[in-house]
Design a protein around this motif. Structure first.
Motif, PDB file in Angstrom:
ATOM      1  N   ASP A   1       1.212  -2.413  -3.100  1.00  0.00           N
ATOM      2  CA  ASP A   1       2.265  -2.484  -4.123  1.00  0.00           C
ATOM      3  C   ASP A   1       3.050  -1.176  -4.168  1.00  0.00           C
ATOM      4  O   ASP A   1       2.458  -0.097  -4.053  1.00  0.00           O
ATOM      5  CB  ASP A   1       1.619  -2.656  -5.507  1.00  0.00           C
TER       6      ASP A   1
ATOM      7  N   SER B   1       5.651   0.517  -6.909  1.00  0.00           N
ATOM      8  CA  SER B   1       6.275   0.313  -8.226  1.00  0.00           C
ATOM      9  C   SER B   1       6.871   1.618  -8.734  1.00  0.00           C
ATOM     10  O   SER B   1       6.604   2.701  -8.194  1.00  0.00           O
ATOM     11  CB  SER B   1       5.224  -0.219  -9.213  1.00  0.00           C
TER      12      SER B   1
ATOM     13  N   LYS C   1      13.347  -2.750  -3.718  1.00  0.00           N
ATOM     14  CA  LYS C   1      12.502  -3.936  -3.874  1.00  0.00           C
ATOM     15  C   LYS C   1      11.082  -3.603  -4.396  1.00  0.00           C
ATOM     16  O   LYS C   1      10.077  -3.946  -3.766  1.00  0.00           O
ATOM     17  CB  LYS C   1      12.393  -4.701  -2.552  1.00  0.00           C
TER      18      LYS C   1
ATOM     19  N   ASP D   1       7.628  -3.803  -6.514  1.00  0.00           N
ATOM     20  CA  ASP D   1       6.837  -4.956  -6.971  1.00  0.00           C
ATOM     21  C   ASP D   1       6.887  -5.079  -8.488  1.00  0.00           C
ATOM     22  O   ASP D   1       6.714  -6.168  -9.022  1.00  0.00           O
ATOM     23  CB  ASP D   1       5.394  -4.816  -6.482  1.00  0.00           C
ATOM     24  N   TYR D   2       7.052  -3.959  -9.160  1.00  0.00           N
ATOM     25  CA  TYR D   2       7.319  -3.989 -10.605  1.00  0.00           C
ATOM     26  C   TYR D   2       7.922  -2.656 -11.035  1.00  0.00           C
ATOM     27  O   TYR D   2       7.831  -1.666 -10.309  1.00  0.00           O
ATOM     28  CB  TYR D   2       6.065  -4.319 -11.434  1.00  0.00           C
TER      29      TYR D   2
ATOM     30  N   GLY E   1      -1.949   0.448  -4.736  1.00  0.00           N
ATOM     31  CA  GLY E   1      -0.520   0.534  -5.032  1.00  0.00           C
ATOM     32  C   GLY E   1      -0.087   1.959  -5.297  1.00  0.00           C
ATOM     33  O   GLY E   1      -0.891   2.814  -5.692  1.00  0.00           O
TER      34      GLY E   1
END
Ligand code: FAD
Length: 283
Positions: A5, A7, A33, A35-36, A253
């Protein structure tokens, strides 16, 4: 191999110019882009409305999952209930539940610890709850072991994801991860990375987070601290090196504390993208 991930964290700006700017910056962040994207909550609960609005923009306009931070400071069951109703309406599905730190003149309210807030949000329903974790241990914890117990409590309450406090020595993170594993904590962790881009801000950041500065960083400050361009490049290199090592140790992540600066995020992202897509070498 699983994809790692990537973020970002942003914070609600304090003035109207900053507010205008953040929506432009978010569109630039979206190009990476992530993931969050998580949105902080002002100390003392000052930015609650803006946290919700920015989180909603990320989820609805940018179609990126957003994580709204929420703290216990000054919170009653009634106003947390209202905040949760609003976030649901706004399309926000993930909340980072925190205790927060008490600014002078503020009180905690109906919730004493993040665990109380986690329980409340889970019984409200409809959200994935995230929580904070501390590779160096939380500064107010009586011991490192107690910190692990708190993380276990959070995991047992159904926390879906941990996001770590910033740190500069990866061994601190590996130690925490080993202890979590021994304690039976199997929740994915996004590793919080703070890019060091301005030597003057470091002291404030260290005071706020309570993190240690390894010799490598203090030498970097001594050598390049007076040359902003050189310091920026050294800080970006440090973050890239830190992230590369973390990825080769199989982390779940990378969570970049963006400080609302798209250029910093881009300068790092373009150098780690290839590793994120390759997945982890361990695990
Ligand atoms: P807790 O997990 O409640 O821990 C606080 C202290 O209480 C610890 O010392 C712990 O050992 C102890 N403790 C915890 N549970 C119990 C229990 N059940 N019984 C006894 N002792 C207990 N602050 C903001 O104001 N806004 C933000 O948006 C924000 N975002 C953050 C994001 C991340 C990723 C991180 C790591 C921190 C963030 N913070 C934010 C700062 C955070 O609020 C502080 O670090 C705060 O001191 C602790 O929050 P917590 O949720 O970890 O608290």
């Amino acid at each position: 191999m699983t994809k790692i991930d990537f973020s970002l964290e942003v914070f609600p700006p304090k003035d109207s110019v900053g507010v205008e700017e953040i929506y432009k910056s978010l569109r630039q962040f979206a190009e990476l882009k992530p993931d969050y994207i998580s949105v902080t909550y002002g100390a003392g609960g000052t930015s609650q409305g803006l946290t919700a609005e920015i989180s909603s923009f990320i989820a609805k306009e940018l179609s990126i999952p957003s994580v709204a931070h929420l703290t216990c400071v000054g919170a009653t069951k009634e106003n947390i209930n209202l905040a949760l109703q609003q976030l649901k309406l706004y399309g926000v599905k993930r909340i980072l539940a925190l205790r927060g730190d008490l600014p002078e003149g503020h009180q905690l309210g109906d919730f004493k610890y993040a665990t109380d807030l986690i329980e409340f949000i889970n019984s409200f329903g409809g959200f994935d709850v995230y929580a904070a974790c501390y590779p160096e241990g939380h500064s107010q914890s009586p011991s490192y072991d107690f910190d692990i117990k708190v993380a276990k409590m959070k995991a047992d309450l159904g926390v879906k994801h941990f996001v770590s406090q910033l740190f500069f020595d990866n061994d601190d993170f590996y130690r925490m991860r080993d202890e979590y594993s021994k304690a039976g904590i199997n929740v994915p962790i996004s590793v919080g990375i703070m890019p060091l881009t301005n030597a003057k801000n470091i002291l404030r950041m260290v005071t706020l987070s309570g993190c240690k500065l390894p010799a490598q960083v203090t030498k970097m400050i001594a050598k390049f601290g007076d040359n902003q361009e050189a310091f920026y490049q050294a800080g970006i290199n440090y973050a890239i090196h830190q992230i590369t090592d973390l990825i080769s140790h199989g982390v779940d992540g990378i969570h970049l504390y963006s400080m609302n600066k798209p250029k910093t995020a881009e300068d790092i992202y373009k150098n780690i993208k290839v590793f994120l897509n390759e997945g982890s070498c361990e695990n």
